[in-house]
Design an enzyme around this catalytic site. Structure first.
Site, PDB file in Angstrom:
ATOM      1  N   ALA A 169       7.673  -1.959   2.031  1.00 30.38           N
ATOM      2  CA  ALA A 169       8.214  -1.215   0.809  1.00 30.38           C
ATOM      3  C   ALA A 169       9.374  -0.201   1.217  1.00 30.38           C
ATOM      4  O   ALA A 169      10.576  -0.363   0.909  1.00 30.38           O
ATOM      5  CB  ALA A 169       7.136  -0.397   0.125  1.00 30.38           C
ATOM      6  N   GLN A 224       1.374   3.560   2.245  1.00 24.95           N
ATOM      7  CA  GLN A 224       2.211   3.611   3.352  1.00 24.95           C
ATOM      8  C   GLN A 224       2.992   2.263   3.815  1.00 24.95           C
ATOM      9  O   GLN A 224       2.872   1.964   4.948  1.00 24.95           O
ATOM     10  CB  GLN A 224       1.397   4.205   4.479  1.00 24.95           C
ATOM     11  N   SER A 225       3.298   1.587   3.005  1.00 22.98           N
ATOM     12  CA  SER A 225       4.036   0.324   3.277  1.00 22.98           C
ATOM     13  C   SER A 225       5.186   0.431   3.916  1.00 22.98           C
ATOM     14  O   SER A 225       6.154   0.885   3.421  1.00 22.98           O
ATOM     15  CB  SER A 225       4.018  -0.494   1.868  1.00 22.98           C
ATOM     16  N   ASN A 226       5.225  -0.158   5.111  1.00 21.42           N
ATOM     17  CA  ASN A 226       6.494  -0.530   5.866  1.00 21.42           C
ATOM     18  C   ASN A 226       7.394  -1.366   5.239  1.00 21.42           C
ATOM     19  O   ASN A 226       8.466  -1.295   4.992  1.00 21.42           O
ATOM     20  CB  ASN A 226       6.223  -1.106   7.295  1.00 21.42           C
ATOM     21  N   GLY A 231       0.788  -1.287  -0.005  1.00 23.47           N
ATOM     22  CA  GLY A 231      -0.013  -0.067  -0.124  1.00 23.47           C
ATOM     23  C   GLY A 231       0.813   1.250   0.057  1.00 23.47           C
ATOM     24  O   GLY A 231       2.021   1.223   0.200  1.00 23.47           O
TER      25      GLY A 231
END
Length: 338
Positions: A83, A79-81, A77
């Site tokens: 990523a 706000q992916s951690n 998403g």
């Protein structure tokens, strides 16, 4: 456990510490029924702002490098951690990184779209592909990988949350780390609590404890992404796939303990219980939970305590998974009057 033969890179400096939550225990008082609360600080890691995904990335990047990859693509998403930490880990090992990020949370405010993890993704040098929420990020990633391969690049594609069976090995290794810390500190943990998004954290821990002969059922997770039955099916599948890599027998469905009580309206959508849990941890222990994963899971643990779900007198370990940058993307939820 057969972990030494698995390709792996070093992203963690030391075992993450285990600490007792004495001030929260004092605040909860008699409702604890003698339960002692501990946290394992997987938010405290040196690379990329820290967080649990680094454990998975040790094995994912190990696998990528073993295959000769020069580029890593992953999905998530906005706000992916995962990523963010993939971008940081790729930078550490000199790999190119591309992130396919879907608008899976129905919001377009500036804080969410441009703050938090997304700033860090860019700082770490990742190429970001912004896609609509109704588009398969994995399909876009695979299409992009084919384009890059046609130009001569060697591409490794990692799934959402890094939660392939290879990625789950990171939390199987964490189970061994917890067992060693438990023995060294003479603390037996009867119950271990985690969030369940892509399911890799729960799956890896359960697989690791099963392989150690401790049993998978001591891990409980709170679903924050999928409905509980879907989360249970996916987590069971990942547990047994990981146990296959570890050359250990599988587990049965009744050993997978997942609650859907804290999901609320869906992934990334704040709940009042989450906000109370985040504030409780911050104001009593000076520690930060994130609003998407650990905040909801800790809210679930508090609810289980309040309702007498847990066995009195036991030691309970909550794993703090990191994700602090996402707090800035949810500024309006915590500072609504600004």
């Amino acid at each position: 456990m057969h972990l030494r033969r698995m390709p792996r890179v070093a992203l963690l400096d030391l075992a993450t510490p285990i600490q007792r939550l004495r001030r929260i225990e004092a605040a909860l008082g008699e409702q604890l029924n003698g339960i002692r609360l501990f946290v394992k600080r997987d938010d405290v890691m040196g690379l990329g702002g820290g967080g649990n995904k680094l454990r998975k990335l040790e094995f994912l990047l190990g696998d990528a490098i073993a295959q000769g990859a020069d580029t890593v693509i992953t999905v998530g998403g906005r706000q992916s951690n995962h990523a963010r930490l993939t971008a940081a880990a790729a930078a550490r090992y000199g790999l190119r990184c591309e992130l396919v990020l879907g608008r899976v949370v129905a919001r377009d405010d500036e804080d969410y779209m441009e703050s938090g993890n997304i700033i860090l993704d860019d700082l770490f040098g990742a190429t970001i592909h912004d896609v609509a929420g109704n588009v398969s990020t994995l399909a876009v990633a695979e299409e992009r990988a084919e384009i890059l391969r046609a130009s001569g690049r060697k591409v490794y594609v990692a799934p959402t949350g890094g939660s392939s069976s290879v990625g789950c090995l990171g939390y199987a290794a964490c189970a061994s780390e917890i067992a060693a810390q438990s023995a060294a500190q003479d603390i037996h943990f009867g119950h271990i609590v985690v969030p369940n998004g892509s399911g890799g954290m729960h799956a890896g821990l359960s697989a690791g404890f099963a392989a150690l002969g401790v049993g998978a059922a001591k891990v409980k997770s709170f679903a924050v992404l999928a409905r509980v039955e879907e989360a249970r099916r996916g987590t069971l599948e990942k547990i047994n796939a990981t146990l296959g890599l570890l050359e250990s027998p599988g587990v049965s469905p009744d050993e997978v303990n997942i609650s859907g009580a804290q999901l609320g309206e869906g992934y990334g959508i704040p709940t009042e219980a989450m906000k109370k849990a985040v504030r409780l941890m911050a104001r009593h222990e000076g520690l930060l939970l994130d609003p998407v994963y650990s905040g909801k899971a800790f809210a679930g643990l508090l609810d289980d305590i309040a309702n007498g779900v847990l066995k009195p007198g036991q030691n309970v370990l909550f794993i703090m998974s990191g994700g602090t940058p996402a707090l800035f993307a949810y500024r309006k939820e915590f500072r609504p009057d600004e």
